[in-house]
Design a protein around this motif. Sequence first.
Motif, short mmCIF file in Angstrom:
data_model
loop_
_atom_site.label_atom_id
_atom_site.label_comp_id
_atom_site.label_asym_id
_atom_site.label_seq_id
_atom_site.Cartn_x
_atom_site.Cartn_y
_atom_site.Cartn_z
N GLN A 174 -34.72 27.53 1.74
CA GLN A 174 -34.02 26.46 2.45
C GLN A 174 -33.02 25.77 1.54
O GLN A 174 -31.95 25.36 1.98
N VAL A 175 -33.38 25.65 0.27
CA VAL A 175 -32.52 24.97 -0.70
C VAL A 175 -31.33 25.86 -1.05
O VAL A 175 -30.19 25.41 -1.03
N ALA A 176 -31.60 27.10 -1.39
CA ALA A 176 -30.55 28.05 -1.75
C ALA A 176 -31.14 29.45 -1.73
O ALA A 176 -32.25 29.65 -2.21
N SER A 177 -30.39 30.38 -1.18
CA SER A 177 -30.91 31.74 -1.16
C SER A 177 -30.79 32.36 -2.55
O SER A 177 -29.83 32.12 -3.27
N GLY A 178 -31.78 33.13 -2.90
CA GLY A 178 -31.78 33.79 -4.20
C GLY A 178 -32.27 32.87 -5.31
O GLY A 178 -32.33 31.65 -5.17
N GLY A 179 -32.67 33.47 -6.41
CA GLY A 179 -33.07 32.71 -7.59
C GLY A 179 -34.47 32.13 -7.56
O GLY A 179 -34.84 31.38 -8.46
N PHE A 180 -35.27 32.48 -6.55
CA PHE A 180 -36.61 31.90 -6.45
C PHE A 180 -37.47 32.23 -7.66
O PHE A 180 -38.14 31.36 -8.21
N LEU A 181 -37.49 33.50 -8.06
CA LEU A 181 -38.37 33.90 -9.16
C LEU A 181 -38.06 33.13 -10.44
O LEU A 181 -38.98 32.68 -11.12
N GLU A 182 -36.79 32.98 -10.75
CA GLU A 182 -36.42 32.23 -11.94
C GLU A 182 -36.89 30.79 -11.85
O GLU A 182 -37.46 30.25 -12.80
N ARG A 183 -36.67 30.18 -10.70
CA ARG A 183 -37.10 28.79 -10.53
C ARG A 183 -38.62 28.69 -10.60
O ARG A 183 -39.18 27.83 -11.28
N PHE A 184 -39.31 29.57 -9.89
CA PHE A 184 -40.76 29.51 -9.84
C PHE A 184 -41.38 29.70 -11.23
O PHE A 184 -42.25 28.94 -11.64
N ILE A 185 -40.92 30.72 -11.94
CA ILE A 185 -41.49 31.01 -13.26
C ILE A 185 -41.24 29.84 -14.21
O ILE A 185 -42.15 29.41 -14.93
N CYS A 186 -40.03 29.32 -14.22
CA CYS A 186 -39.72 28.20 -15.13
C CYS A 186 -40.47 26.94 -14.74
O CYS A 186 -40.96 26.22 -15.61
#
Length: 168
Positions: free
Chosen positions: A81-93
């Motif tokens: 909902q916030v932005a498509s893509g980049g979930f894994l990077e955000r989640f891991i960090c």
Amino acid sequence: MHFFSTNKLIDKFNNNQHSQSESVKYLVALMLLISIAQYAISLCPSPELSSDDKLYLLVEFLIVMFCTVFGVYLCYKKSEQVASGGFLERFICLALPASVQAFILIIILILLSTVALTVMIGDDSYFMESHLFLLAFVLIYEIIFYRIIYNAICKLSLKPLEEVSIPK
């Protein structure tokens, strides 16, 4: 999903056929496999484990599995909902500070519970050794952990990936 063949997965990466949602499935599968291995080792036949201990470990495993799948799912949906893509990077960090914060909160809760039980009852040993008491803290830790990540994702104000300039 490819559980064994890295070559098929490499082909998907090379042909840009691997999506962010597929990556989330791999993340969940990896987390589940790590947890299964951890609990399988704990449940190995041992004369020290009573049937109550084995039941406790099984219930703890189920709590962690449910929270893992549900927590990652909710965080992924909010991230999309916030932005498509980049979930894994955000989640891991975000998972590192979230785990530290959740750990500190659980330690504080355990210390406060111990003090409160000692003051109210005079003895905390029954509760501290109680499986139900320990399961409650496992559940609370999992909820705190995923809630911190979810809240952090909610606070993100990201631009679509096309608008983000990457410094060279």
